[in-house]
Scaffold this motif. Sequence first.
Motif, PDB file in Angstrom:
ATOM      1  N   ARG A 186      35.661  16.186  25.354  1.00  0.00           N
ATOM      2  CA  ARG A 186      35.126  16.169  26.704  1.00  0.00           C
ATOM      3  C   ARG A 186      33.902  17.062  26.824  1.00  0.00           C
ATOM      4  O   ARG A 186      32.891  16.684  27.428  1.00  0.00           O
ATOM      5  N   ASP A 187      33.960  18.253  26.220  1.00  0.00           N
ATOM      6  CA  ASP A 187      32.827  19.171  26.306  1.00  0.00           C
ATOM      7  C   ASP A 187      31.608  18.625  25.563  1.00  0.00           C
ATOM      8  O   ASP A 187      30.462  18.862  25.965  1.00  0.00           O
ATOM      9  N   LYS A 188      31.828  17.852  24.473  1.00  0.00           N
ATOM     10  CA  LYS A 188      30.704  17.276  23.737  1.00  0.00           C
ATOM     11  C   LYS A 188      29.987  16.218  24.591  1.00  0.00           C
ATOM     12  O   LYS A 188      28.762  16.108  24.550  1.00  0.00           O
ATOM     13  N   VAL A 222      25.977  16.424  25.514  1.00  0.00           N
ATOM     14  CA  VAL A 222      24.989  15.373  25.239  1.00  0.00           C
ATOM     15  C   VAL A 222      24.406  14.837  26.545  1.00  0.00           C
ATOM     16  O   VAL A 222      23.197  14.583  26.648  1.00  0.00           O
ATOM     17  N   ALA A 223      25.250  14.664  27.558  1.00  0.00           N
ATOM     18  CA  ALA A 223      24.762  14.176  28.846  1.00  0.00           C
ATOM     19  C   ALA A 223      23.760  15.158  29.447  1.00  0.00           C
ATOM     20  O   ALA A 223      22.745  14.737  30.028  1.00  0.00           O
ATOM     21  N   HIS A 224      24.017  16.486  29.309  1.00  0.00           N
ATOM     22  CA  HIS A 224      23.076  17.478  29.830  1.00  0.00           C
ATOM     23  C   HIS A 224      21.727  17.376  29.128  1.00  0.00           C
ATOM     24  O   HIS A 224      20.661  17.428  29.763  1.00  0.00           O
ATOM     25  N   ALA A 225      21.751  17.226  27.792  1.00  0.00           N
ATOM     26  CA  ALA A 225      20.495  17.106  27.051  1.00  0.00           C
ATOM     27  C   ALA A 225      19.722  15.847  27.474  1.00  0.00           C
ATOM     28  O   ALA A 225      18.499  15.875  27.616  1.00  0.00           O
ATOM     29  N   LEU A 226      20.440  14.746  27.714  1.00  0.00           N
ATOM     30  CA  LEU A 226      19.775  13.521  28.150  1.00  0.00           C
ATOM     31  C   LEU A 226      19.194  13.668  29.545  1.00  0.00           C
ATOM     32  O   LEU A 226      18.086  13.189  29.828  1.00  0.00           O
ATOM     33  N   GLU A 227      19.931  14.346  30.442  1.00  0.00           N
ATOM     34  CA  GLU A 227      19.388  14.556  31.789  1.00  0.00           C
ATOM     35  C   GLU A 227      18.174  15.465  31.750  1.00  0.00           C
ATOM     36  O   GLU A 227      17.237  15.297  32.547  1.00  0.00           O
ATOM     37  N   ALA A 228      18.186  16.427  30.829  1.00  0.00           N
ATOM     38  CA  ALA A 228      17.088  17.376  30.771  1.00  0.00           C
ATOM     39  C   ALA A 228      15.853  16.793  30.113  1.00  0.00           C
ATOM     40  O   ALA A 228      14.727  17.006  30.572  1.00  0.00           O
ATOM     41  N   GLU A 251      27.638  19.110  16.978  1.00  0.00           N
ATOM     42  CA  GLU A 251      28.152  20.054  15.985  1.00  0.00           C
ATOM     43  C   GLU A 251      27.849  21.494  16.351  1.00  0.00           C
ATOM     44  O   GLU A 251      28.265  22.418  15.626  1.00  0.00           O
ATOM     45  N   GLY A 252      27.077  21.739  17.429  1.00  0.00           N
ATOM     46  CA  GLY A 252      26.794  23.091  17.878  1.00  0.00           C
ATOM     47  C   GLY A 252      25.888  23.872  16.955  1.00  0.00           C
ATOM     48  O   GLY A 252      26.090  25.074  16.750  1.00  0.00           O
ATOM     49  N   ARG A 253      24.894  23.240  16.409  1.00  0.00           N
ATOM     50  CA  ARG A 253      23.965  23.911  15.503  1.00  0.00           C
ATOM     51  C   ARG A 253      22.530  23.589  15.907  1.00  0.00           C
ATOM     52  O   ARG A 253      22.283  22.806  16.818  1.00  0.00           O
ATOM     53  N   ARG A 254      21.599  24.196  15.200  1.00  0.00           N
ATOM     54  CA  ARG A 254      20.181  23.994  15.479  1.00  0.00           C
ATOM     55  C   ARG A 254      19.722  22.664  14.885  1.00  0.00           C
ATOM     56  O   ARG A 254      20.018  22.346  13.740  1.00  0.00           O
ATOM     57  N   GLY A 255      18.982  21.870  15.679  1.00  0.00           N
ATOM     58  CA  GLY A 255      18.459  20.602  15.221  1.00  0.00           C
ATOM     59  C   GLY A 255      16.977  20.661  14.955  1.00  0.00           C
ATOM     60  O   GLY A 255      16.349  21.721  15.123  1.00  0.00           O
ATOM     61  N   PRO A 256      16.368  19.564  14.539  1.00  0.00           N
ATOM     62  CA  PRO A 256      14.937  19.563  14.236  1.00  0.00           C
ATOM     63  C   PRO A 256      14.073  19.929  15.446  1.00  0.00           C
ATOM     64  O   PRO A 256      13.073  20.628  15.303  1.00  0.00           O
TER      65      PRO A 256
END
Length: 817
Positions: A714-716, A720-726, A740-745
């Motif tokens: 649920r938290d994932k 993802v929804a927050h990142a898409l809204e932002a 996965e809770g890590r740094r991406g490109p």
Amino acid sequence: MRPKNGRRGMGNPYDDDDDFDSPEYVEMKTRPKMELWDRIKFLLILGILFLFLTVGASSANPLMSTWQSIIHEANAAWWLVLLFAIEGIRQLHYLVAEQSPEWNTFFSQVLSSGVQRRSANMNDWTKYRMSRALKYIGVLAILDIFLAAHYHLSVFTALFQAPAALASSMPLVLQLAFGFVFVILQFVGLFWFLSKGGVDVYFPGDVKTRFSDVWGQDAVLERIKENIIFLKDPDAIEEKGGYVPGGILLWGPPGTGKTLMAEAVAGETENPFVFVDPGAFINMFMGVGVMKVKGLFRKLRRLAVRYGGVVVFFDEADSLGSRGSLSGVQGNASNRHSFSSHVTACNGSSYLSPASLAEVLRSYQGDSIADQPDSRGRLSRFIAGAGGMGGGGMGGSGTLQALLTEISGLKKPRGFFNRTVRRAFGLKPKDPPKYRMLIMMATNMPESLDEALLRPGRIDRIYRVGYPSKVGRIRTYKGYLEKVNHELTEDEIDRLATITPYATGATIKDLVNESLIISIRDGRDSITWRDVVRAKQLKEFGPPDDVEYIERDRHAVAIHEACHAVAAVKIRQHLTIDIATIEKGSNFLGLVASIPPEDQFTRWRSEYEADIMVSLASLVGERMFFDGDNSSGVSGDLESATTVATLMEGYWGMGSTISSHAISQKSGTGSARPGGKGSGRREGKDLPVMLGDRIEAKLDELYRRVRILLEDNRDKVFSVAHALEAYKTVTGEDITAIIEGRRGPLLDGSVYGDSAFIAKLEHYHNAVLAAHRDHRTPDVSLPMPPNTAALISGDSTLLVQDFALDVVAPMTKPEEA
């Protein structure tokens, strides 16, 4: 005597073969029937001569009536009437002989037996010459009698009046001949003008493209080089008893380099290269296409003799080579269904694997596209002559037949002097030379070509120019990137080839060019990875609609796509997410696009089940996060899931039964409808036997598995929804990094590991849910992480500017994410 019908059968006294050998037996048969023209031609000629004489008599004495003129000429030209009567009696005899076997036998065996015995001693050539001489004598006799009657001369001197009569009539004859020739020349000039055009000739050195300019199709290119070698040195294969392959067909999806290979052949060969335009043989007048074909091959033969060989290339050969005799009916574009319903919904096909998407397309378009390219343009089967182009636009009857004949028909002696003058002097014409021709054709619709065109001897080699492999795509990207300034590393080029699995040479060239345009727009002259990603998104999805969601709709679309994304990352291993966006497109509110990380040619049940679960994730998520409510945006997802489940249960042997539903329906042993004929119900409470029941059970099972997955993550989904809204648009690697809770490109997903921030996202969702129930604006705004800039991965100022969070005025271009 033998019965009238000339047949033997039961009760026939002449069934015994010995009866036919007895001297008393005479076979009775009727005379063969004459054609109408043979029966009336001499009567017609004599009637016309009598008509001319009657008109002449009327002109000489205008006081005579027409009937008096006829009576006068009948008395004066009694010989013409006599000839008419004799011919009439002859035709009457023939008519009786055709109906009565007794009369025919009597005349042939009794009256004319002496003539037949004498003619039997002559050979056929003598008979032919005597009959021809008698015909000439008969014609001269009739002409002599006609001239004698017209000029009132003796029959012995009238024939010498023929030259004078001909000279006096020359002005009229020349006038008629001039009018006839003038009309003919008009048509000849018109058709000659229409038969020109559509054919371009390139001589050695005119084309600069070389084989080194063709990337990603090495296997096909090597085969084409082999044909060029045989064209240059035909003795290498002919001395060993073989022959030079004379035809090559290149078929495959558009943009894979078929025409470019032909250009490379034109640049590499030392022979002339003839390019035939696709519309060269399409004309408004019947027969012009035949003239064009014959004119083209006359030109090819001249070039082949002069230069020792010639290469001709027919582009888009599907417009040239279908008579439609073997054609079926292809799916019409008007009958093709869209994935989405009448309401704007989630793009239910974007996250499907290519194989699943292909089957969904086939289910809507029917069996008529079984041999057509799938959703990515690949041809699943190639059956020559089975397509349905209904004639191929050959521009008239006989054009394709002329093309087939010219390619492999009989080769007549070359030249007017060789064919006519030598034959007139009794000399044998010289044999035609060996015309060294290499015929190349290219098409992306091979199923519409005529079967006769593809047979060996016309098209000897058929090569599929498919999508380049990953190695081929890397080579193609490097080739085009070498022509521009760029900052891409080897790893980034490899990664770019991975995320563009169905890129062709044309699309790769276009992508590099679009990346250069983006860099120039930003004031730079060097392409970066960010430019390539933006160009790829722009080419695949187009520019987004310039609209803004209301806040609760924006959150609902983000939750919808986030469920797809989380399910795809957690369940599906055969595909990776390429991009996720909630930017509204022309026919979707948002999408999660996936790509295969490797070239795979087999599909498994677990993979299809994963595709269905990703499709169902939107319905599960909306009902789970919106208290059992769901939008119409799941319609496309449900269509895709149901289609794949139907094929698994009924056709692919991936369900609870083994038999094929297609065969059961044809044989009447099974039915998908309760109570149907031969429903074939089996015992067992745990096994639903009807196809519809089995499909629903499969979907329900996968639905429950997806619900458990989303409840555990649920938290994932909120992250993802927050990142898409932002950001509106997020790359697949950043989606994985967020989950996965890590740094991406580009984005730092570790900020979503903060439980306090996740609690804020849960609180925001509850506020949007309450606003959804009451149809109002949420009381709270989208929460921000403690350090807004921390959400951006890396220290690049340019990236911070491009990806700075701005909820009030969000970005409108998904390619900039």
